[in-house]
Write an enzyme that holds these catalytic residues in place. Sequence first.
Site, mmCIF file in Angstrom:
data_model
loop_
_atom_site.group_PDB
_atom_site.id
_atom_site.type_symbol
_atom_site.label_atom_id
_atom_site.label_comp_id
_atom_site.label_asym_id
_atom_site.label_seq_id
_atom_site.Cartn_x
_atom_site.Cartn_y
_atom_site.Cartn_z
ATOM 1 C CD GLU A 58 -2.461 -4.364 -3.811
ATOM 2 O OE1 GLU A 58 -1.990 -3.276 -3.405
ATOM 3 O OE2 GLU A 58 -2.126 -4.899 -4.872
ATOM 4 C CD GLU B 161 -2.288 -0.973 -7.554
ATOM 5 O OE1 GLU B 161 -1.129 -0.647 -7.844
ATOM 6 O OE2 GLU B 161 -2.798 -0.716 -6.454
HETATM 7 C C1 BGP Z 1 -0.194 -1.240 -4.729
HETATM 8 C C2 BGP Z 1 0.528 -2.366 -5.402
HETATM 9 C C3 BGP Z 1 1.274 -3.265 -4.499
HETATM 10 C C4 BGP Z 1 1.749 -2.617 -3.256
HETATM 11 C C5 BGP Z 1 0.864 -1.578 -2.632
HETATM 12 C C6 BGP Z 1 1.477 -0.752 -1.532
HETATM 13 O O1 BGP Z 1 -0.240 -0.165 -5.555
HETATM 14 O O2 BGP Z 1 -0.345 -3.171 -6.161
HETATM 15 O O3 BGP Z 1 2.214 -3.971 -5.246
HETATM 16 O O4 BGP Z 1 3.029 -2.682 -2.943
HETATM 17 O O5 BGP Z 1 0.374 -0.720 -3.588
HETATM 18 O O6 BGP Z 1 2.374 0.169 -2.077
HETATM 19 P P1 BGP Z 1 3.801 0.396 -1.473
HETATM 20 O O7 BGP Z 1 4.469 -0.922 -1.519
HETATM 21 O O8 BGP Z 1 4.461 1.404 -2.341
HETATM 22 O O9 BGP Z 1 3.592 0.880 -0.083
#
Ligand code: BGP
Length: 488
Positions: free
Chosen positions: A385, A191
């Site tokens: 993701e 990201e």
């Molecule tokens: C993305 C990241 C991850 C992750 C995911 C979910 O932005 O790359 O590392 O954790 O989001 O976010 P969160 O953990 O805040 O729910």
Amino acid sequence: MQAKQFPTDFLWGGATAANQFEGGWQDGGRGPATSDTAVAIDPKDRKTALDFTAPMSKEKVLAALNDAEGRYPKRWGSDFYHRYKEDIALYAEMGLKTFRLSIAWSRIFPNGDDAAPNEAGLQFYDAVFDELRKYNIEPLVTLSHYETPIGIALNYGGWQNRAVIDLFVKYAKTVITRYQDKVKYWLTFNEINVIGVSGYVGGALLSDDDAYTLQDRFQAAHHQFVASSLVTQFAHELNPDLKIGMMLARMQAYPATPNPLDVLQALKLDHENLFYSDVQVRGKYPAYAKRFFAENGINLQMAPSDEAILAANPVDFMSFSYYMSTVARHEPGANVEKTSGNFVNGEANPYLESSDWGWQIDSVGLRITLNYLYDRYQVPLFVVENGLGALDTVTADGQIHDEYRIDYVKQHIQQMYEAIQDGVELLGYTTWGITDLVSAGTSEFSKRYGFVYVDMDDQGQGTFDRRRKDSFYWYQHVIATRGAAAFD
Ligand code: BGP
């Protein structure tokens, strides 16, 4: 009727990151990383993002590292460091074709600028990759996922300092050379656009207040672009089979109304988001960014060869995270409902439902965004993701019935299938947090994404024992049927 199936070589998988999953923060010579300073805060309101985007000063970093009282869940994650064999065996049982993980930079170069790499850290990932190979699971490796060695922040001021390019390239060359026969797919920065919302998380920038200037952020981003291109160049020269991708937190923006000013606002938001992929996929700064820089007094410091390096070394593929879409309105509406999201809070879309954390669920948006990105770039895409953060309950007999998660993933798989029929070249799909892990945004453990449950709570109490959720068996069936089971 013919079954709806994905291509035979489609990479079905799951995703994690060292900073939230690996733990073992003081084992095997690992040095402290920026993620180790993220303290757990008991959430009062789940829809309020906590301190993820807060600035960090040198004093705060040192205080966190010396704090014996606070809880820092990213230091222990889900204990993958000690349980990788068990986890990988579960992935094999699920039928995963690929597993996304990141290498903790500070496991390899504990201070960020050490003369020689830490052999114990290198051996750990050798063991992980060998274990994956045993089951024919293809690793997908992120070089930097929110886990910059703390020395880079404290001694260099983070990525705004050009010297960090060389430190990162040295680290990347070390691991790509070492693992070139074990790892084919690499992502440089997770990201990469997060630098726009969190200077510390994205770029290890330090500040006493929220005074990371636009100049600092874009200068840091520029250094990451150059570093990424140098790594791409190196990998291709070392072994032409290696594939290097960029990674974006994709924000698909919809205009709130057909008012051309709202449509224009959506375009502007898209430019903010796609600026990063425009540079990394096309190999040059887009014209709209040059206008933005000129109007905002941003004067990027570039070395004479930087533009040529970017132009000569674009990425091989584009990967992205996709959790939600956003709404664009040119004037802040007085009475519009607000909702929270990944890094950004915004206007609620009345056509969509939300997760417990207020992230709006929009599977059709994934099809839209896949088409949109493929139209724009014509390079292979990879959804690295996607998933639903939700509260799970373990029943008296030890089961986890997470049909809400199955429903979420199912809808998104259906839309990916449609996008492939639309002509999009899609390499694969790795659901986020395939095994429960610490939340990036809130450091909670109770925001679970996994198909595998981990016995751990927000207070740091638990055994780390793993359990299969209903979604585990469902995803296993989806993979075995090449996606057809997602249409049952
Ligand atoms: C993305 C990241 C991850 C992750 C995911 C979910 O932005 O790359 O590392 O954790 O989001 O976010 P969160 O953990 O805040 O729910």
